[in-house]
Write an enzyme that holds these catalytic residues in place. Structure first.
Site, PDB file in Angstrom:
ATOM      1  N   ALA A 108      31.399  65.222  53.179  1.00  0.00           N
ATOM      2  CA  ALA A 108      31.441  65.159  54.642  1.00  0.00           C
ATOM      3  C   ALA A 108      31.628  63.728  55.127  1.00  0.00           C
ATOM      4  O   ALA A 108      32.356  63.480  56.104  1.00  0.00           O
ATOM      5  CB  ALA A 108      30.163  65.759  55.219  1.00  0.00           C
ATOM      6  N   ASP A 109      30.999  62.777  54.463  1.00  0.00           N
ATOM      7  CA  ASP A 109      31.116  61.378  54.881  1.00  0.00           C
ATOM      8  C   ASP A 109      32.548  60.872  54.739  1.00  0.00           C
ATOM      9  O   ASP A 109      33.027  60.087  55.570  1.00  0.00           O
ATOM     10  CB  ASP A 109      30.156  60.495  54.087  1.00  0.00           C
ATOM     11  CG  ASP A 109      30.307  60.644  52.573  1.00  0.00           C
ATOM     12  OD1 ASP A 109      30.831  61.677  52.115  1.00  0.00           O
ATOM     13  OD2 ASP A 109      29.896  59.719  51.842  1.00  0.00           O
TER      14      ASP A 109
END
Length: 256
Positions: A108-109
Site C-alpha cells: 500500500a505504501d
C-alpha cells in the site's frame, strides 16, 4: 479535516489535512501489540500539541504494511473519532495503472508514494523510500507502475552486522568525513554509509536504463532520505511528506 495514517514496520506516521493544507504531521514508533484503546491516547496527545480537536476530523485514510494494525486503527477511528476510514488496497482508486504480475502484491505504501510522485512531479519518475526496507519504484510518463526493487533498510542491515560480528559494536549511522576510516567506529560508519549510497546510486541508474534512458525524475522519501541523498548523485529531490500527500490524494479520489 482529514486524518492520513501510514503504518510501517518501524514507524507510524500520520498527518492532519485541513482543506488542501497539511496542518500537522507526527511520527511515532509502531507498536505492533497495541490495541485501539492504547493507540487512541497516543493520537489524542499528539493532536493536542497542535491544538487540534479530534471531533473536527471528518474522515480519514490508512495505508499499512502491518495487517494486524490495519484492523486496530480502523477500530480506533470508528470508536474514538466517529468515522470509518478508507483503507488503501484492492478496489481503491489510486490513478495508477499497476503492471506488476500480481497487483495485489504491491504494498500500500508503494502505491501511495507512486500516486503522489506522479501527481507532484509527473512521469517518468522513480521513487526511493527509505523505510524498514528501502523500496525503489518506477512509473512511466503514462502513469504505468512498472515495479521496482526492494532492499534491506539501512537500519536492519547495520543491526544484522552488530548482532552477528562479536567484536563490532553499534555506531551512529552518519556521513563520515572520509571513506578510509582510522578506527573501528569510523570504519563501520564508512562501510554502512558509503555502501548504502552506492546501492542507491546503482539501482537508480540501472532502473533508468531499463526505462529507456533519458531524464527520469527521482524523488526520495523516508526517515534517512536526507542523510543518504546528501551524497547520492542521482536523486533530484527529497520529499518527506510524499506518502501523506499521496494518502490525501487517494482519499479525494475515493470520496465524492
Amino acid at each position: 479535516m482529514i486524518l492520513a495514517i501510514d503504518v510501517g514496520n518501524t514507524n507510524l506516521v500520520f498527518g492532519i489535512y485541513e482543506n488542501d493544507k497539511l496542518k500537522a504531521s507526527y511520527r511515532t514508533a509502531t507498536h505492533h501489540e497495541y490495541t485501539e484503546d492504547e493507540y487512541s491516547p497516543v493520537f489524542n496527545s499528539m493532536l493536542s500539541f497542535k491544538d487540534i480537536n479530534p471531533a473536527s476530523i471528518e474522515g480519514g485514510i490508512i495505508s499499512s504494511v502491518v495487517p494486524s494494525l490495519t484492523i486496530v486503527l480502523e477500530k480506533m477511528c470508528k470508536k474514538y473519532f466517529n468515522f470509518t476510514p478508507i483503507v488503501v488496497g484492492p478496489g481503491i482508486k489510486s490513478g495508477i495503472n499497476i503492471k506488476y504480475e500480481n497487483p495485489k502484491e504491491v504494498g500500500a505504501d508503494r502505491i501511495v508514494n507512486a500516486a503522489a510522485a506522479f501527481h507532484k512531479y509527473g512521469g517518468p519518475v522513480i521513487i526511493v523510500d527509505f523505510g524498514t526496507a528501502t523500496t525503489f519504484d518506477a512509473l512511466t510518463a503514462e502513469c504505468d507502475y512498472l515495479g521496482g526493487a526492494i532492499a534491506p533498510g539501512i537500519g536492519i542491515s547495520s543491526e544484522a552486522l552488530f548482532k552477528t560480528a562479536a567484536k563490532l559494536y553499534r555506531v551512529e549511522i552518519a556521513k563520515p568525513e572520509k571513506v578510509i576510516g582510522k578506527n573501528t567506529a569510523t570504519s563501520i560508519q564508512s562501510g554502512i554509509y558509503n555502501g548504502y549510497v552506492g546501492l542507491v546510486e546503482n539501482i537508480v541508474e540501472k532502473m533508468k536504463e531499463e526505462m529507456g534512458g533519458g531524464h527520469v525524475f527521482t524523488v526520495a522519501t523516508g526517515g534517512l532520505a536526507f542523510l543518504i541523498c546528501s551524497t547520492a548523485k542521482n536523486i533530484d529531490t527529497v520529499d518527506m511528506m510524499l506518502t501523506l500527500d499521496g494518502l490525501k490524494l487517494i482519499y479525494e479520489k475515493n470520496v465524492s
